[in-house]
Design a protein around this motif. Structure first.
Motif, PDB file in Angstrom:
ATOM      1  N   UNK A  64       0.834  -1.206   0.000  1.00  0.00           N
ATOM      2  CA  UNK A  64       0.000   0.000   0.000  1.00  0.00           C
ATOM      3  C   UNK A  64       0.869   1.256   0.000  1.00  0.00           C
ATOM      4  N   UNK A  65       1.920   1.280   0.813  1.00  0.00           N
ATOM      5  CA  UNK A  65       2.809   2.450   0.845  1.00  0.00           C
ATOM      6  C   UNK A  65       3.482   2.657  -0.509  1.00  0.00           C
ATOM      7  N   UNK A  66       3.874   1.572  -1.147  1.00  0.00           N
ATOM      8  CA  UNK A  66       4.479   1.671  -2.479  1.00  0.00           C
ATOM      9  C   UNK A  66       3.462   2.205  -3.485  1.00  0.00           C
ATOM     10  N   UNK A  67       2.227   1.746  -3.388  1.00  0.00           N
ATOM     11  CA  UNK A  67       1.176   2.216  -4.299  1.00  0.00           C
ATOM     12  C   UNK A  67       0.903   3.700  -4.095  1.00  0.00           C
ATOM     13  N   UNK A  68       0.944   4.174  -2.852  1.00  0.00           N
ATOM     14  CA  UNK A  68       0.772   5.610  -2.604  1.00  0.00           C
ATOM     15  C   UNK A  68       1.927   6.402  -3.194  1.00  0.00           C
ATOM     16  N   UNK A  69       3.127   5.849  -3.171  1.00  0.00           N
ATOM     17  CA  UNK A  69       4.267   6.531  -3.791  1.00  0.00           C
ATOM     18  C   UNK A  69       4.075   6.649  -5.297  1.00  0.00           C
ATOM     19  N   UNK A  70       3.489   5.645  -5.915  1.00  0.00           N
ATOM     20  CA  UNK A  70       3.263   5.669  -7.363  1.00  0.00           C
ATOM     21  C   UNK A  70       2.188   6.676  -7.751  1.00  0.00           C
ATOM     22  N   UNK A  71       1.253   6.916  -6.855  1.00  0.00           N
ATOM     23  CA  UNK A  71       0.168   7.854  -7.157  1.00  0.00           C
ATOM     24  C   UNK A  71      -0.742   7.323  -8.235  1.00  0.00           C
ATOM     25  N   UNK A  72      -1.113   8.167  -9.181  1.00  0.00           N
ATOM     26  CA  UNK A  72      -2.048   7.801 -10.235  1.00  0.00           C
ATOM     27  C   UNK A  72      -1.456   6.936 -11.326  1.00  0.00           C
ATOM     28  N   UNK A  73      -0.175   6.602 -11.229  1.00  0.00           N
ATOM     29  CA  UNK A  73       0.451   5.746 -12.237  1.00  0.00           C
ATOM     30  C   UNK A  73      -0.090   4.329 -12.113  1.00  0.00           C
ATOM     31  N   UNK A  74       0.347   3.440 -12.998  1.00  0.00           N
ATOM     32  CA  UNK A  74      -0.122   2.060 -13.006  1.00  0.00           C
ATOM     33  C   UNK A  74      -0.009   1.420 -11.635  1.00  0.00           C
TER      34      UNK A  74
END
Length: 112
Positions: A64-74
Motif C-alpha cells: 500500500x505504501x508503495x502504491x501511494x508513492x506511485x500515485x495515479x500511475x499504473x
C-alpha cells in the motif's frame, strides 16, 4: 548449472529483501505522525474512511505504501495526503513501518 546459479545470484541481489526492524518502524511512525489520522493505537482512525492499520499484514502495508508513492500511475493509489506522506520513504522504511504496524494488537478478523 552455471546459468541457474548465476540467475539465482542475480535474482537474490535484485530483490528488495530487508530484515524489517519494527523498533525503527515505530520511530518512523512517530516521526511521520501516522497516529494523527490512523489513531494513537492505529486501530481507531479519526475518520471511519481511514483504514485500521494495527495487525494488518506487513506485506499488504508495504504494498500500500508503495502504491501511494506511485500515485495515479499504473497500480498506484491516488491519494494526495498519503502520497505526500509516503514519498520520502525508502524501501527499508516501508518494510520497517509495515513490520511495526503488523506487530500491534488488533481486532481485525477474516470472514469465514
Amino acid at each position: 548449472m552455471k546459468k541457474l546459479i548465476t540467475a539465482l545470484i542475480f535474482g537474490a541481489i535484485s530483490m528488495n529483501v530487508y530484515a524489517a526492524d519494527a523498533a525503527n518502524g515505530e520511530a518512523l511512525a512517530k516521526k511521520y505522525n501516522c497516529a494523527s489520522c490512523h489513531g494513537a493505537d492505529f486501530k481507531s482512525p479519526i475518520d471511519p474512511s481511514y483504514p485500521k492499520l494495527a495487525g494488518q499484514h506487513a506485506d499488504y502495508l508495504n504494498h500500500a505504501l508503495t502504491a501511494y508513492q506511485r500515485g495515479g500511475k499504473a497500480f498506484g493509489r491516488n491519494n494526495p495526503i498519503m502520497g505526500g506522506m509516503a514519498a520520502p520513504l525508502s524501501d527499508k522504511d516501508k518494510a520497517d513501518i509495515a513490520a511495526y504496524l503488523a506487530s500491534l494488537p488488533s481486532n481485525l478478523t477474516s470472514h469465514r
